[in-house]
Motif scaffolding. Structure first.
Motif, PDB file in Angstrom:
ATOM      1  N   VAL A   1     -13.558  -0.589  -3.118  1.00  0.00           N
ATOM      2  CA  VAL A   1     -12.477  -1.060  -2.261  1.00  0.00           C
ATOM      3  C   VAL A   1     -11.587   0.086  -1.795  1.00  0.00           C
ATOM      4  N   GLY A   2     -11.297   1.052  -2.680  1.00  0.00           N
ATOM      5  CA  GLY A   2     -10.441   2.168  -2.300  1.00  0.00           C
ATOM      6  C   GLY A   2     -11.009   2.962  -1.142  1.00  0.00           C
ATOM      7  N   GLU A   3     -12.292   3.277  -1.217  1.00  0.00           N
ATOM      8  CA  GLU A   3     -12.955   4.013  -0.143  1.00  0.00           C
ATOM      9  C   GLU A   3     -13.022   3.167   1.126  1.00  0.00           C
ATOM     10  N   PHE A   4     -13.245   1.868   0.946  1.00  0.00           N
ATOM     11  CA  PHE A   4     -13.313   0.933   2.073  1.00  0.00           C
ATOM     12  C   PHE A   4     -11.984   0.909   2.829  1.00  0.00           C
ATOM     13  N   ILE A   5     -10.864   0.804   2.093  1.00  0.00           N
ATOM     14  CA  ILE A   5      -9.538   0.765   2.716  1.00  0.00           C
ATOM     15  C   ILE A   5      -9.266   2.071   3.467  1.00  0.00           C
TER      16      ILE A   5
ATOM     17  N   GLN B   1      -4.814  -3.167   9.782  1.00  0.00           N
ATOM     18  CA  GLN B   1      -3.392  -3.150  10.043  1.00  0.00           C
ATOM     19  C   GLN B   1      -2.692  -3.586   8.770  1.00  0.00           C
ATOM     20  N   PHE B   2      -1.471  -3.090   8.580  1.00  0.00           N
ATOM     21  CA  PHE B   2      -0.814  -3.303   7.307  1.00  0.00           C
ATOM     22  C   PHE B   2       0.046  -4.547   7.259  1.00  0.00           C
ATOM     23  N   LEU B   3       0.392  -5.086   8.407  1.00  0.00           N
ATOM     24  CA  LEU B   3       1.168  -6.318   8.433  1.00  0.00           C
ATOM     25  C   LEU B   3       0.441  -7.324   9.302  1.00  0.00           C
TER      26      LEU B   3
ATOM     27  N   ILE C   1       0.814  -1.211   0.000  1.00  0.00           N
ATOM     28  CA  ILE C   1       0.000   0.000   0.000  1.00  0.00           C
ATOM     29  C   ILE C   1       0.846   1.258   0.000  1.00  0.00           C
ATOM     30  N   GLY C   2       2.147   1.149   0.050  1.00  0.00           N
ATOM     31  CA  GLY C   2       2.985   2.331   0.047  1.00  0.00           C
ATOM     32  C   GLY C   2       4.416   2.010   0.417  1.00  0.00           C
ATOM     33  N   PRO C   3       5.318   2.989   0.252  1.00  0.00           N
ATOM     34  CA  PRO C   3       6.730   2.783   0.619  1.00  0.00           C
ATOM     35  C   PRO C   3       6.854   2.465   2.102  1.00  0.00           C
TER      36      PRO C   3
ATOM     37  N   ILE D   1      -9.634  -8.493   1.706  1.00  0.00           N
ATOM     38  CA  ILE D   1     -10.210  -7.620   0.691  1.00  0.00           C
ATOM     39  C   ILE D   1      -9.232  -6.498   0.370  1.00  0.00           C
ATOM     40  N   ALA D   2      -8.664  -5.902   1.437  1.00  0.00           N
ATOM     41  CA  ALA D   2      -7.710  -4.803   1.250  1.00  0.00           C
ATOM     42  C   ALA D   2      -6.475  -5.261   0.485  1.00  0.00           C
ATOM     43  N   GLY D   3      -6.149  -6.550   0.607  1.00  0.00           N
ATOM     44  CA  GLY D   3      -4.989  -7.095  -0.091  1.00  0.00           C
ATOM     45  C   GLY D   3      -5.249  -7.432  -1.546  1.00  0.00           C
TER      46      GLY D   3
END
Length: 267
Positions: free
Chosen positions: A244-248, A258-260, A43-45, A208-210
């Protein structure tokens, strides 16, 4: 390396928990960081480093740390990283870290190798601007008296997703623990009500976010695709989102995502 020489924002707080944090220097060693990053969402650097609690020095600093913050060389102390935090966020970081330690103390320091903490704050990047970052702390090793010696910190740039600090602190379990504690440190009483999600919905949310499809999620959770589709519809309805974008974005701002995710490794 002397502890006093590299003192930082959190030094006094950490040192007020002598039964939890070790003062014993640890011989240099390498940790298999890759196994802790297996389930990262792109999702980002992001960058990571290992903190030696005894002297606040850093080991195994990832290569892109310099690029993200514009350092001329790899940082060697935690103070160098903390100095990149927006001045207006320092008080929140201190309160967030205290909330994490107190919650882990409440659960029991004997379990801290299977508890991770996370929250957000702004950091200065290479071009001088400030971006919102998501911080995660994963404990790696204890001394013979059960006091923490090293921790893996991971910072992810989420500026492209949100510029709002939800001021929510999470302490969650993995491996043998299923703890999930969400502490709202925001001052504003007018914050939107966070929807209550079921345990199954919380399992499906990061998948879903993944970017996983319903059949892919069904295969991972051993349920039918139709069941996943039903949960997906319920998640979008509860979060009042249409894509999905708005959901995330909403899930990040609420501290639900959480990202991990670590399923088989310990702190």
């Amino acid at each position: 390396m002397e502890r006093k020489e590299y003192r930082h924002l959190l030094s006094d707080l950490w040192e007020s928990y002598p039964d939890a944090l070790s003062k014993l220097p640890l011989p240099k060693k390498s940790y298999s960081i890759v196994e802790h990053l297996t389930d990262i969402l792109s999702i980002g650097p992001y960058y990571y480093y290992v903190v030696n609690i005894a002297d606040y020095s850093l080991d195994q600093v990832s290569d892109n740390t310099k690029q993200v913050h514009g350092f001329l060389s790899q940082p060697k102390t935690l103070k160098t990283i903390i100095d990149q935090i927006h001045p207006d966020d320092l008080d929140f970081v201190l309160r967030a870290e205290e909330a994490c330690i107190n919650k882990i103390a409440e659960i029991g320091f004997q379990h801290q190798l299977y508890l991770k903490s996370s929250y957000c704050f702004r950091m200065q990047i290479a071009n001088g601007c400030y971006h919102m970052f998501h911080h995660q702390a994963i404990h790696l090793e204890k001394d013979n008296d059960g006091r923490l010696q090293t921790a893996l910190n991971i910072h992810t740039d989420i500026h492209h997703i949100t510029q709002t600090n939800n001021k929510i602190v999470l302490v969650s379990g993995f491996g043998s623990r299923n703890d999930f504690y969400q502490m709202d440190l925001s001052i504003s009483p007018s914050k939107n009500c966070i929807p209550k999600l079921s345990r199954r919905e919380m399992e499906i949310l990061p998948l879903i976010a993944g970017g996983n499809s319903s059949p892919q999620i069904a295969e991972q959770l051993f349920i039918s695709p139709e069941t996943v589709r039903t949960h997906r519809k319920n998640l979008f309805r509860k979060t009042n989102t249409k894509n999905v974008g708005e959901f995330i974005r909403k899930c990040i701002e609420w501290g639900l995502l959480q990202f991990l995710y670590f399923y088989t490794v310990g702190f």
